[in-house]
Scaffold this active site. Structure first.
Site, PDB file in Angstrom:
ATOM      1  N   SER A 145      30.995  89.362  81.295  1.00 64.36           N
ATOM      2  CA  SER A 145      32.177  88.559  81.035  1.00 64.36           C
ATOM      3  C   SER A 145      32.555  88.558  79.562  1.00 64.36           C
ATOM      4  CB  SER A 145      31.947  87.125  81.514  1.00 64.36           C
ATOM      5  OG  SER A 145      30.685  86.673  81.120  1.00 64.36           O
ATOM      6  N   HIS A 166      35.222  92.739  86.453  1.00 61.79           N
ATOM      7  CA  HIS A 166      34.722  91.377  86.240  1.00 61.79           C
ATOM      8  C   HIS A 166      35.250  90.425  87.311  1.00 61.79           C
ATOM      9  CE1 HIS A 166      34.642  87.517  83.617  1.00 61.79           C
ATOM     10  NE2 HIS A 166      33.531  87.636  84.322  1.00 61.79           N
ATOM     11  N   GLU A 178      39.121  91.058  86.634  1.00 58.00           N
ATOM     12  CA  GLU A 178      39.584  91.659  85.379  1.00 58.00           C
ATOM     13  C   GLU A 178      39.037  93.086  85.311  1.00 58.00           C
ATOM     14  OE1 GLU A 178      39.976  87.942  82.227  1.00 58.00           O
ATOM     15  OE2 GLU A 178      37.988  88.770  82.582  1.00 58.00           O
ATOM     16  N   ASN A 216      37.890  84.201  79.947  1.00 59.66           N
ATOM     17  CA  ASN A 216      36.867  83.473  79.184  1.00 59.66           C
ATOM     18  C   ASN A 216      37.293  83.200  77.745  1.00 59.66           C
ATOM     19  OD1 ASN A 216      35.291  83.204  81.377  1.00 59.66           O
ATOM     20  ND2 ASN A 216      33.929  84.899  80.909  1.00 59.66           N
TER      21      ASN A 216
HETATM   22  N1  CAA Z   1      30.731  81.554  98.677  1.00 59.14           N
HETATM   23  C1  CAA Z   1      31.589  81.711  99.690  1.00 59.14           C
HETATM   24  N2  CAA Z   1      32.561  80.816  99.992  1.00 59.14           N
HETATM   25  C2  CAA Z   1      32.639  79.690  99.240  1.00 59.14           C
HETATM   26  C3  CAA Z   1      31.752  79.444  98.176  1.00 59.14           C
HETATM   27  C4  CAA Z   1      30.768  80.440  97.903  1.00 59.14           C
HETATM   28  N3  CAA Z   1      29.905  80.310  96.895  1.00 59.14           N
HETATM   29  N4  CAA Z   1      32.076  78.260  97.602  1.00 59.14           N
HETATM   30  C5  CAA Z   1      33.123  77.766  98.303  1.00 59.14           C
HETATM   31  N5  CAA Z   1      33.459  78.635  99.259  1.00 59.14           N
HETATM   32  C6  CAA Z   1      34.572  78.529 100.183  1.00 59.14           C
HETATM   33  C7  CAA Z   1      34.350  77.443 101.203  1.00 59.14           C
HETATM   34  O1  CAA Z   1      33.667  77.930 102.344  1.00 59.14           O
HETATM   35  C8  CAA Z   1      35.761  77.031 101.513  1.00 59.14           C
HETATM   36  O2  CAA Z   1      36.374  77.927 102.408  1.00 59.14           O
HETATM   37  P1  CAA Z   1      37.370  77.366 103.556  1.00 59.14           P
HETATM   38  O3  CAA Z   1      38.358  76.458 102.841  1.00 59.14           O
HETATM   39  O4  CAA Z   1      38.016  78.586 104.141  1.00 59.14           O
HETATM   40  O5  CAA Z   1      36.520  76.639 104.508  1.00 59.14           O
HETATM   41  C9  CAA Z   1      36.519  77.231 100.210  1.00 59.14           C
HETATM   42  O6  CAA Z   1      35.732  78.118  99.421  1.00 59.14           O
HETATM   43  C10 CAA Z   1      36.707  75.921  99.511  1.00 59.14           C
HETATM   44  O7  CAA Z   1      35.408  75.353  99.328  1.00 59.14           O
HETATM   45  P2  CAA Z   1      35.072  73.792  99.489  1.00 59.14           P
HETATM   46  O8  CAA Z   1      36.043  73.162 100.478  1.00 59.14           O
HETATM   47  O9  CAA Z   1      33.625  73.617  99.712  1.00 59.14           O
HETATM   48  O10 CAA Z   1      35.284  73.208  98.060  1.00 59.14           O
HETATM   49  P3  CAA Z   1      36.553  73.220  97.138  1.00 59.14           P
HETATM   50  O11 CAA Z   1      37.828  73.101  97.895  1.00 59.14           O
HETATM   51  O12 CAA Z   1      36.221  72.234  96.093  1.00 59.14           O
HETATM   52  O13 CAA Z   1      36.563  74.677  96.499  1.00 59.14           O
HETATM   53  C11 CAA Z   1      35.948  76.103  94.723  1.00 59.14           C
HETATM   54  C12 CAA Z   1      35.454  75.162  95.791  1.00 59.14           C
HETATM   55  C13 CAA Z   1      36.586  77.326  95.386  1.00 59.14           C
HETATM   56  C14 CAA Z   1      34.727  76.532  93.925  1.00 59.14           C
HETATM   57  C15 CAA Z   1      37.037  75.357  93.857  1.00 59.14           C
HETATM   58  O14 CAA Z   1      36.520  74.122  93.433  1.00 59.14           O
HETATM   59  C16 CAA Z   1      37.481  76.148  92.657  1.00 59.14           C
HETATM   60  O15 CAA Z   1      38.344  77.002  92.757  1.00 59.14           O
HETATM   61  N6  CAA Z   1      36.879  75.848  91.485  1.00 59.14           N
HETATM   62  C17 CAA Z   1      37.168  76.538  90.243  1.00 59.14           C
HETATM   63  C18 CAA Z   1      36.230  77.708  90.122  1.00 59.14           C
HETATM   64  C19 CAA Z   1      36.497  78.482  88.868  1.00 59.14           C
HETATM   65  O16 CAA Z   1      37.251  78.110  87.989  1.00 59.14           O
HETATM   66  N7  CAA Z   1      35.830  79.623  88.783  1.00 59.14           N
HETATM   67  C20 CAA Z   1      35.893  80.477  87.598  1.00 59.14           C
HETATM   68  C21 CAA Z   1      34.692  80.223  86.755  1.00 59.14           C
HETATM   69  S1  CAA Z   1      34.706  81.160  85.281  1.00 59.14           S
HETATM   70  C22 CAA Z   1      34.008  82.598  85.723  1.00 59.14           C
HETATM   71  O17 CAA Z   1      33.556  82.840  86.806  1.00 59.14           O
HETATM   72  C23 CAA Z   1      34.028  83.608  84.653  1.00 59.14           C
HETATM   73  C24 CAA Z   1      32.742  83.936  84.077  1.00 59.14           C
HETATM   74  O18 CAA Z   1      32.573  85.046  83.597  1.00 59.14           O
HETATM   75  C25 CAA Z   1      31.665  82.932  83.948  1.00 59.14           C
END
Ligand code: CAA
Length: 312
Positions: A145, A166, A178, A216
């Site tokens: 990342s 990414h 990305e 990021n």
């Molecule tokens: N694997 C597979 N599916 C998953 C999962 C996982 N780890 N986590 C959640 N899901 C799925 C759930 O099964 C659910 O699917 P359905 O709606 O079809 O049933 C869906 O995602 C939504 O999950 P939840 O209802 O449990 O929870 P939520 O609505 O709060 O969503 C989330 C969870 C998708 C994580 C949401 O909170 C979100 O988008 N958060 C922001 C995440 C983010 O910003 N990520 C980027 C991080 S930075 C990065 O990654 C860069 C780096 O280099 C570090």
């Protein structure tokens, strides 16, 4: 045809393999190797397998590989329970994934996605080995990342076939990928990476090989400043998270997100950003560094800004 790469990078004596013929396209990508079975590696394996790719997932031990396959089965079971997949689709996806501790099992894959710890020395050594093990046509990609992709490309004799792919956490859910373009990569490789990401159902964006890429570089000053605000006693963890969800429409507050990404990964990202730009916004807040030393890494260790022991 073998060209010789002169005067670039440490391995300037390397024989650079000729670019593969233009006729070669991603349509020939069927087998994907994934190195590393942490949060990202296992998420990418699930994404690629459900998209129809054969996946070889390489962990450091067979025990970890087996545990990752068991977790993948659980994740797919949940999707069947929710009616998102049929039992047949689950079985087909599982049947496409092999778990191994043998790096040599990556011979024969068309694309490798490296997703190991964010440590440049470790990744450089790995790219060196991958270059020796994999077939000449294979694309070697990194899920880093923040680290310089060019450093990894120059460890190989195929810098035109090395790029960044990414994914975001959780990889099966987040739509963005990305595509990172180091100075040496060919357009054919980037086009193949784009096809791969789109076949996985993702929306790729292309970005220069610069620390933090797009997301990021913008996200981590915000996360770092959230820790600073909390450290200064301006508001509680819960209230800062509630504020950013309710006030900005973010799906998660900054502390829930830091715990999801992992505090060790977050610190490594901030350190790499600071090393490249020397911008004080990227200088990790002391509390974050102390929490990593205390092994309070977020969800993966059961404790981060929030406590996950009861939720397991
Ligand atoms: N694997 C597979 N599916 C998953 C999962 C996982 N780890 N986590 C959640 N899901 C799925 C759930 O099964 C659910 O699917 P359905 O709606 O079809 O049933 C869906 O995602 C939504 O999950 P939840 O209802 O449990 O929870 P939520 O609505 O709060 O969503 C989330 C969870 C998708 C994580 C949401 O909170 C979100 O988008 N958060 C922001 C995440 C983010 O910003 N990520 C980027 C991080 S930075 C990065 O990654 C860069 C780096 O280099 C570090």
């Amino acid at each position: 045809m073998v060209a010789v790469c002169r005067g670039r990078g440490k391995r300037s004596d390397l024989a650079v393999r000729a670019p593969t013929p233009l006729a070669w396209s991603l349509m020939s990508i069927a087998r994907v190797g994934i190195v590393g079975s942490g949060i990202m590696g296992s998420g990418i394996a699930e994404t690629a397998a459900t998209a129809g790719f054969e996946v070889v997932l390489r962990s450091r031990s067979q025990t970890t590989a087996d545990a990752t396959l068991a977790a993948l089965e659980k994740s797919l079971d949940r999707q069947v329970d929710k009616g998102k997949r049929t039992p047949e689709e689950r079985d087909q996806a599982l049947g496409r994934v092999t778990g191994t501790s043998d790096l040599g099992a990556l011979k024969g894959v068309d694309l490798v996605i490296e997703s190991v710890v964010e440590d440049l020395a470790v990744k450089k050594e790995l790219f060196n080995e991958l270059d020796r093990i994999t077939d000449d046509h294979a694309i070697l990609a990194t899920n880093t990342s923040t680290l310089p992709v060019i450093e990894l490309a120059m460890q190989t004799g195929r810098p035109d076939r090395v790029c960044g792919i990414h994914f975001f956490n959780p990889a099966p859910v987040m739509s963005l990928v990305e595509l990172v373009r180091p100075l040496t990569v060919s357009d054919e490789t980037l086009a193949a990476a784009r096809d791969f990401a789109e076949t996985c159902g993702k929306s790729p964006v292309e970005v220069k090989d610069q620390a933090g890429f797009i997301v990021n570089a913008l996200l981590f000053p915000y996360l770092n400043n959230a820790v600073r605000l909390y450290e200064q006693g301006v508001a509680s963890l819960d209230d800062i998270d509630t504020a950013m969800k309710g006030g900005c429409g973010f799906p998660m507050g900054p502390f829930a997100l830091l715990d999801l990404v992992g505090l060790d990964t977050s610190l490594a990202i901030l350190d790499a950003l600071y090393a490249e730009f020397r911008d004080p916004n990227y200088a990790a807040v002391p509390l974050l560094r102390r929490m990593v030393v205390a092994e309070q890494l977020g969800r993966k260790s059961g404790q981060g800004f929030f406590d996950y022991h009861a939720r397991k």
